[in-house]
Design an enzyme around this catalytic site. Structure first.
Site, PDB file in Angstrom:
ATOM      1  N   SER A 180      35.301  44.117  31.802  1.00  0.00           N
ATOM      2  CA  SER A 180      36.262  44.274  32.899  1.00  0.00           C
ATOM      3  C   SER A 180      36.829  45.693  32.896  1.00  0.00           C
ATOM      4  CB  SER A 180      37.418  43.276  32.765  1.00  0.00           C
ATOM      5  OG  SER A 180      38.378  43.521  33.809  1.00  0.00           O
ATOM      6  N   CYS A 203      39.690  17.750  59.272  1.00  0.00           N
ATOM      7  CA  CYS A 203      41.119  17.569  59.622  1.00  0.00           C
ATOM      8  C   CYS A 203      41.566  18.637  60.612  1.00  0.00           C
ATOM      9  CB  CYS A 203      41.977  17.646  58.351  1.00  0.00           C
ATOM     10  SG  CYS A 203      42.278  19.343  57.765  1.00  0.00           S
ATOM     11  N   GLN A 255      37.842  36.329  35.220  1.00  0.00           N
ATOM     12  CA  GLN A 255      38.191  36.772  36.571  1.00  0.00           C
ATOM     13  C   GLN A 255      37.031  36.464  37.523  1.00  0.00           C
ATOM     14  OE1 GLN A 255      40.354  40.924  36.312  1.00  0.00           O
ATOM     15  NE2 GLN A 255      38.861  40.798  34.634  1.00  0.00           N
ATOM     16  N   PHE A 277      32.182  45.005  40.813  1.00  0.00           N
ATOM     17  CA  PHE A 277      32.999  45.416  41.966  1.00  0.00           C
ATOM     18  C   PHE A 277      33.184  46.919  42.041  1.00  0.00           C
ATOM     19  CE2 PHE A 277      34.110  41.363  43.573  1.00  0.00           C
ATOM     20  CZ  PHE A 277      34.080  40.507  42.488  1.00  0.00           C
ATOM     21  N   HIS A 283      40.439  33.573  39.175  1.00  0.00           N
ATOM     22  CA  HIS A 283      40.314  33.958  40.586  1.00  0.00           C
ATOM     23  C   HIS A 283      39.553  32.922  41.397  1.00  0.00           C
ATOM     24  CE1 HIS A 283      40.961  38.456  39.399  1.00  0.00           C
ATOM     25  NE2 HIS A 283      42.064  37.744  39.342  1.00  0.00           N
TER      26      HIS A 283
HETATM   27  N1  APR Z   1      28.044  45.325  29.516  1.00  0.00           N
HETATM   28  C1  APR Z   1      29.346  45.679  29.336  1.00  0.00           C
HETATM   29  N2  APR Z   1      30.148  46.113  30.346  1.00  0.00           N
HETATM   30  C2  APR Z   1      29.589  46.204  31.583  1.00  0.00           C
HETATM   31  C3  APR Z   1      28.235  45.850  31.841  1.00  0.00           C
HETATM   32  C4  APR Z   1      27.461  45.386  30.744  1.00  0.00           C
HETATM   33  N3  APR Z   1      26.159  45.025  30.899  1.00  0.00           N
HETATM   34  N4  APR Z   1      27.995  46.061  33.168  1.00  0.00           N
HETATM   35  C5  APR Z   1      29.143  46.524  33.705  1.00  0.00           C
HETATM   36  N5  APR Z   1      30.092  46.613  32.761  1.00  0.00           N
HETATM   37  C6  APR Z   1      31.496  47.037  32.918  1.00  0.00           C
HETATM   38  C7  APR Z   1      31.694  48.203  33.856  1.00  0.00           C
HETATM   39  O1  APR Z   1      31.647  49.419  33.128  1.00  0.00           O
HETATM   40  C8  APR Z   1      33.092  47.944  34.435  1.00  0.00           C
HETATM   41  O2  APR Z   1      34.099  48.644  33.713  1.00  0.00           O
HETATM   42  O3  APR Z   1      32.158  45.947  33.531  1.00  0.00           O
HETATM   43  C9  APR Z   1      33.300  46.440  34.254  1.00  0.00           C
HETATM   44  C10 APR Z   1      33.376  45.687  35.577  1.00  0.00           C
HETATM   45  O4  APR Z   1      34.542  46.115  36.233  1.00  0.00           O
HETATM   46  P1  APR Z   1      34.814  45.656  37.745  1.00  0.00           P
HETATM   47  O5  APR Z   1      33.586  45.813  38.548  1.00  0.00           O
HETATM   48  O6  APR Z   1      36.080  46.325  38.185  1.00  0.00           O
HETATM   49  O7  APR Z   1      35.073  44.079  37.629  1.00  0.00           O
HETATM   50  P2  APR Z   1      36.383  43.308  37.170  1.00  0.00           P
HETATM   51  O8  APR Z   1      37.123  44.071  36.135  1.00  0.00           O
HETATM   52  O9  APR Z   1      35.946  41.937  36.820  1.00  0.00           O
HETATM   53  O10 APR Z   1      37.249  43.258  38.540  1.00  0.00           O
HETATM   54  C11 APR Z   1      38.436  42.506  38.512  1.00  0.00           C
HETATM   55  O11 APR Z   1      38.709  42.849  40.901  1.00  0.00           O
HETATM   56  O12 APR Z   1      37.764  42.913  42.995  1.00  0.00           O
HETATM   57  C12 APR Z   1      38.515  42.154  42.137  1.00  0.00           C
HETATM   58  O13 APR Z   1      38.673  39.799  42.150  1.00  0.00           O
HETATM   59  C13 APR Z   1      37.809  40.856  41.816  1.00  0.00           C
HETATM   60  O14 APR Z   1      37.781  39.625  39.739  1.00  0.00           O
HETATM   61  C14 APR Z   1      37.602  40.914  40.322  1.00  0.00           C
HETATM   62  C15 APR Z   1      38.685  41.884  39.870  1.00  0.00           C
END
Ligand code: APR
Length: 280
Positions: free
Chosen positions: A219, A181, A101, A34, A146
């Site tokens: 995350s 419905c 998530q 994201f 989520h």
């Molecule tokens: N290995 C380790 N980390 C990784 C990799 C990988 N191959 N690829 C990406 N990342 C890391 C990124 O550096 C980033 O910090 O994963 C993280 C993803 O972060 P986001 O894109 O913010 O996703 P997330 O934390 O799941 O977002 C939370 O936000 O938009 C809402 O509902 C949506 O569930 C989502 C929530």
């Protein structure tokens, strides 16, 4: 590697270890994350996908949601080695639960493979509630905080259906797509501004409280209330490990932070844990 060995030692002796995942664990499967340079919220305005907009302008919401769905979930994604490693650790009793998530359903898919059940969640893609024993037991230990973007839910009667045929109906001009419905279908995910299902959130919070090892994986840890889970674990004396390519706002309360790719770190972690015998 010392960090991973420390985490493996903690996992081996843990009573209640929990893995908490975000979009980064599915990135190697091709599912876009994201945030960050090529994140979904760089290409789309997250303000178009709020619960308020869904209620105010369901037709406009669905017109944009179709485009987002095609961007995020068009390909038939498969679990990667990081999902598989967590599924094995879960199956072998080293992980109490996987709290995610993500709405891509890949943890459940990996779990049915790990249990050797063979059938994947798509076998039930006709939306009926029958599930294989493996999928049922997988559902017990996988919390989709989520929701799941492969399903829709009727806002009136609560009926669930697979997403794909509904997306096709929306693409053919049925905006918004509606249930028999008369109610409007909503993607079976938690939209911005929408409350998380209370039971799932309470269970996730009690897992964080009870955990003695809590791994936050892939995350950015910026979206609440999910991002508070590792903090709850830390405040209850759990060992918190963060595996993420970038730093996060929670790093300061973690016992260890590993800025490494999930498909390198997690199979290696599983190997270190499993190589020294079964769960305590
Ligand atoms: N290995 C380790 N980390 C990784 C990799 C990988 N191959 N690829 C990406 N990342 C890391 C990124 O550096 C980033 O910090 O994963 C993280 C993803 O972060 P986001 O894109 O913010 O996703 P997330 O934390 O799941 O977002 C939370 O936000 O938009 C809402 O509902 C949506 O569930 C989502 C929530």
């Amino acid at each position: 590697m010392a960090e991973l060995e420390r985490l493996a030692a903690d996992l081996r002796t843990a009573e209640t270890a929990v893995a908490f995942t975000g979009a980064g664990i599915s990135a190697p499967s091709g599912v876009p994350t994201f945030r960050g340079d090529d994140g979904v919220w760089e290409a789309f305005d997250e303000g178009q996908f709020t619960y308020d907009r869904f209620q105010r302008d369901p037709a406009g919401f669905w017109a944009d949601r179709v485009e987002l769905h095609r961007t995020m979930f068009d390909a038939e994604y498969e679990p990667n080695t990081a999902h598989d490693a967590l599924a094995e650790l879960n199956r072998d009793g080293h992980l109490e639960a996987i709290v995610t998530q993500n709405t891509d359903g890949l943890h459940a898919k990996a779990a049915t493979t790990a249990r050797g059940d063979g059938s994947d969640s798509d076998n039930n893609s006709d939306g009926d509630e029958r599930t294989t024993a493996a999928e049922f037991s997988a559902r017990e230990t996988i919390l989709e905080l989520h929701g799941n973007a492969r399903r829709v839910r009727c806002s009136d009667c609560g009926r669930r259906e697979p997403m794909e045929p509904i997306v096709e109906r929306a693409e053919d001009g049925e905006l918004p797509p509606t249930c028999d419905c008369g109610g409007t279908y909503k993607p079976d995910v938690v939209l911005f501004g929408e409350r998380l299902p209370e039971t799932v959130l309470q269970r996730a919070r009690s897992l964080a409280r009870e955990s003695d090892v809590f791994l936050a994986i892939g995350s950015s840890l910026v979206v609440e209330p999910a991002a508070s889970l590792p903090r709850i674990a830390a405040s209850n004396e759990a060992t918190v490990g963060i595996i993420n390519l970038e730093s996060t706002p929670v790093d300061s309360v973690a016992d260890g932070c590993l800025q490494e790719g999930v498909t390198t770190a997690l199979p290696r972690l599983q190997e270190l844990v499993e190589s020294s015998g079964s769960a305590q």
